[in-house]
Design an enzyme around this catalytic site. Structure first.
Site, short mmCIF file in Angstrom:
data_model
loop_
_atom_site.label_atom_id
_atom_site.label_comp_id
_atom_site.label_asym_id
_atom_site.label_seq_id
_atom_site.Cartn_x
_atom_site.Cartn_y
_atom_site.Cartn_z
N LYS A 116 0.83 -1.21 0.00
CA LYS A 116 0.00 0.00 0.00
C LYS A 116 0.86 1.26 0.00
O LYS A 116 0.49 2.27 -0.61
CB LYS A 116 -0.97 0.01 1.19
CG LYS A 116 -2.07 -1.02 1.03
CD LYS A 116 -3.32 -0.70 1.81
CE LYS A 116 -4.46 -1.61 1.34
NZ LYS A 116 -5.68 -1.50 2.09
N LYS A 199 -5.53 -8.55 -7.32
CA LYS A 199 -6.80 -8.89 -6.67
C LYS A 199 -7.86 -7.83 -6.97
O LYS A 199 -7.54 -6.66 -7.19
CB LYS A 199 -6.63 -9.12 -5.17
CG LYS A 199 -6.52 -7.89 -4.32
CD LYS A 199 -6.75 -8.25 -2.85
CE LYS A 199 -6.89 -6.96 -2.06
NZ LYS A 199 -7.49 -7.07 -0.77
N LYS A 202 -11.25 -2.39 -4.02
CA LYS A 202 -12.07 -1.18 -4.02
C LYS A 202 -11.33 -0.01 -4.63
O LYS A 202 -11.92 0.89 -5.22
CB LYS A 202 -12.43 -0.79 -2.58
CG LYS A 202 -13.14 -1.85 -1.79
CD LYS A 202 -13.66 -1.21 -0.51
CE LYS A 202 -13.98 -2.22 0.56
NZ LYS A 202 -12.87 -2.42 1.50
N1 AQP Z 1 -10.34 -9.69 -4.13
C1 AQP Z 1 -10.73 -10.25 -2.99
N2 AQP Z 1 -11.01 -11.56 -2.94
C2 AQP Z 1 -11.44 -12.14 -1.81
N3 AQP Z 1 -11.60 -11.47 -0.65
C3 AQP Z 1 -11.33 -10.15 -0.65
N4 AQP Z 1 -11.38 -9.21 0.31
C4 AQP Z 1 -11.00 -8.02 -0.21
N5 AQP Z 1 -10.70 -8.16 -1.50
C5 AQP Z 1 -10.88 -9.48 -1.81
C6 AQP Z 1 -11.79 -9.48 1.66
O1 AQP Z 1 -12.76 -8.51 2.03
C7 AQP Z 1 -12.61 -8.23 3.42
C8 AQP Z 1 -12.65 -6.76 3.63
O2 AQP Z 1 -11.57 -6.14 3.08
P1 AQP Z 1 -11.21 -4.68 3.58
O3 AQP Z 1 -12.32 -3.76 3.31
O4 AQP Z 1 -10.75 -4.70 4.98
O5 AQP Z 1 -9.98 -4.23 2.75
P2 AQP Z 1 -9.11 -4.89 1.70
O6 AQP Z 1 -8.81 -6.31 2.03
O7 AQP Z 1 -7.94 -4.00 1.54
O8 AQP Z 1 -10.14 -4.84 0.50
P3 AQP Z 1 -10.09 -4.13 -0.86
O9 AQP Z 1 -11.44 -4.32 -1.40
O10 AQP Z 1 -8.97 -4.60 -1.70
O11 AQP Z 1 -9.88 -2.60 -0.52
P4 AQP Z 1 -8.71 -1.62 -0.89
O12 AQP Z 1 -8.72 -1.47 -2.37
O13 AQP Z 1 -9.14 -0.36 -0.19
O14 AQP Z 1 -7.44 -2.20 -0.37
C9 AQP Z 1 -11.35 -8.92 3.90
O15 AQP Z 1 -11.73 -10.07 4.63
C10 AQP Z 1 -10.65 -9.29 2.64
O16 AQP Z 1 -9.92 -10.50 2.79
#
Ligand code: AQP
Length: 347
Positions: A116, A199, A202
């Site tokens: 990040k 992956k 968001k």
């Molecule tokens: N691509 C993914 N596949 C499976 N699981 C996923 N999770 C996130 N992306 C995937 C799971 O969603 C939960 C919440 O995630 P989070 O909001 O805490 O943040 P993150 O993991 O950083 O999710 P994002 O969507 O990728 O957000 P950004 O772009 O802001 O970093 C977790 O349980 C995660 O495993």
């Protein structure tokens, strides 16, 4: 002393907008499945969200969006706790203590921070760096015994376990349980529709990279139609080894195809082998049509209910978060008392 309840789960999602299929399949859907066997605390982790800049108005909207997704997907907010993190001060309080327990070397090993922060290491917030300590506080403020984790959160949970052990050793008391990971089944990692090596996320600048939980049927159809695939027909179950492992050449050369197949299998609750068996030799055009229908069938009702809760039933939604916050605070209070006593804070 606060007791350790066996089978207590804590988990959360950040209200950073664009809640997507990966969040659903990797986290939210599992929450629904776990609620029969565990006492669950499902949090909207707004304090984690602000480790990178969030527009305040959007943060409020996104907090409601995540809460609505839990309820719309089927979590029972009466039986379990749904709340937003900032309502319960125990997270910040315990987070500070853990800042003093965790070692810099431990945080330096966190790959998510490296990913990040990237080349911007000097410019990111200090909150982003100590994020895993706050995550440990989230879990341990409730003495959660289990945390459902996707691949990407495994390392942070290891750190939580290290913090719990160090705290217990340093202060000579078994205050915290050593939380166990619950690795859930297939599709723990949903990949971007534009690049099968990244992956689904968001924060990806491309809207086409993800299907969101609020996308309407036309948008889902467009995104799946435009999803990167290849001109070759779909393979059969021959790409799976005896133990279900996927042929490494296929994995490497056709990651986008594999991702779409995995998404289908996860949405339809079947194995990759089942899907491969049915689609062997077919082209992507047919497969994508079926995948669209399936995604709309599974996500459509959830998205509609989320919108209804956020627009027509906002006071109900806010009431759930308030009530959940009060119940969570009541659970965390004796844990924090025990921690403060162990640390030697005069009260
Ligand atoms: N691509 C993914 N596949 C499976 N699981 C996923 N999770 C996130 N992306 C995937 C799971 O969603 C939960 C919440 O995630 P989070 O909001 O805490 O943040 P993150 O993991 O950083 O999710 P994002 O969507 O990728 O957000 P950004 O772009 O802001 O970093 C977790 O349980 C995660 O495993």
């Amino acid at each position: 002393m606060s007791e350790t309840v066996q089978n207590r789960i804590f988990s959360g999602v950040q209200p950073t907008g664009n809640l997507h299929l990966g969040n659903y399949l990797g986290a939210i859907r599992n929450f629904v499945r776990l609620q029969d066997d565990y006492e669950c605390i499902f949090c909207v982790v707004d304090m984690h969200a602000i480790t990178v800049w969030q527009d305040p108005k959007e943060l409020i909207h996104n907090t409601r969006e995540v809460a609505a997704s839990y309820i719309a997907a089927g979590v029972d907010p009466k039986k379990h706790i749904i709340f937003n993190q900032s309502r319960v001060s125990a997270h910040a309080e315990l987070g500070w203590i853990f800042n003093c327990v965790a070692r810099i070397g431990w945080l330096n090993r966190m790959t998510q921070f490296k990913d990040k922060a990237g080349k911007n290491r000097e410019k990111v917030s200090t909150g982003l760096y100590v994020y895993p300590n706050l995550m440990a506080a989230d879990i341990l403020a409730y003495k959660a015994t289990h945390v459902p984790v996707g691949e990407d959160q495994k390392q942070h949970l290891e750190l939580t376990r290290d913090i719990a052990m160090k705290f217990n050793t340093d202060f000579g008391r078994e205050v915290f349980p050593i939380t166990e990971p619950l690795i859930m089944g297939a599709a723990t990692r949903v990949m971007s529709l534009r690049d099968g090596s990244k992956k689904m996320s968001k924060s990806d600048p491309s809207d086409l990279s993800r299907i969101t939980m609020l996308d309407d049927a036309d948008t889902v159809a467009k995104k799946i139609r435009k999803a990167v695939s290849d001109p070759n027909p779909l393979p059969g179950a021959g790409i799976l080894g005896d133990n279900g492992e996927i042929d490494s050449e296929f994995r490497q050369e056709r990651p986008e195809a594999l991702n779409l197949l995995n998404i289908y299998a996860a949405l339809n609750d079947e194995t990759l082998g089942d899907v491969l068996g049915r689609y062997e030799g077919k082209g992507f055009a047919d497969f994508k049509k079926d995948l669209t229908d399936l995604a709309v069938e599974k996500l459509g009702p959830i998205g509609a209910e989320m919108k209804r809760l956020m627009v027509d039933d906002r006071s109900y939604l806010d009431g759930i978060l308030k009530d959940g916050g009060e119940r969570a605070a009541a659970l965390a209070k004796p844990v924090l008392d025990e921690v403060y006593d162990a640390v030697g804070f005069l009260r």
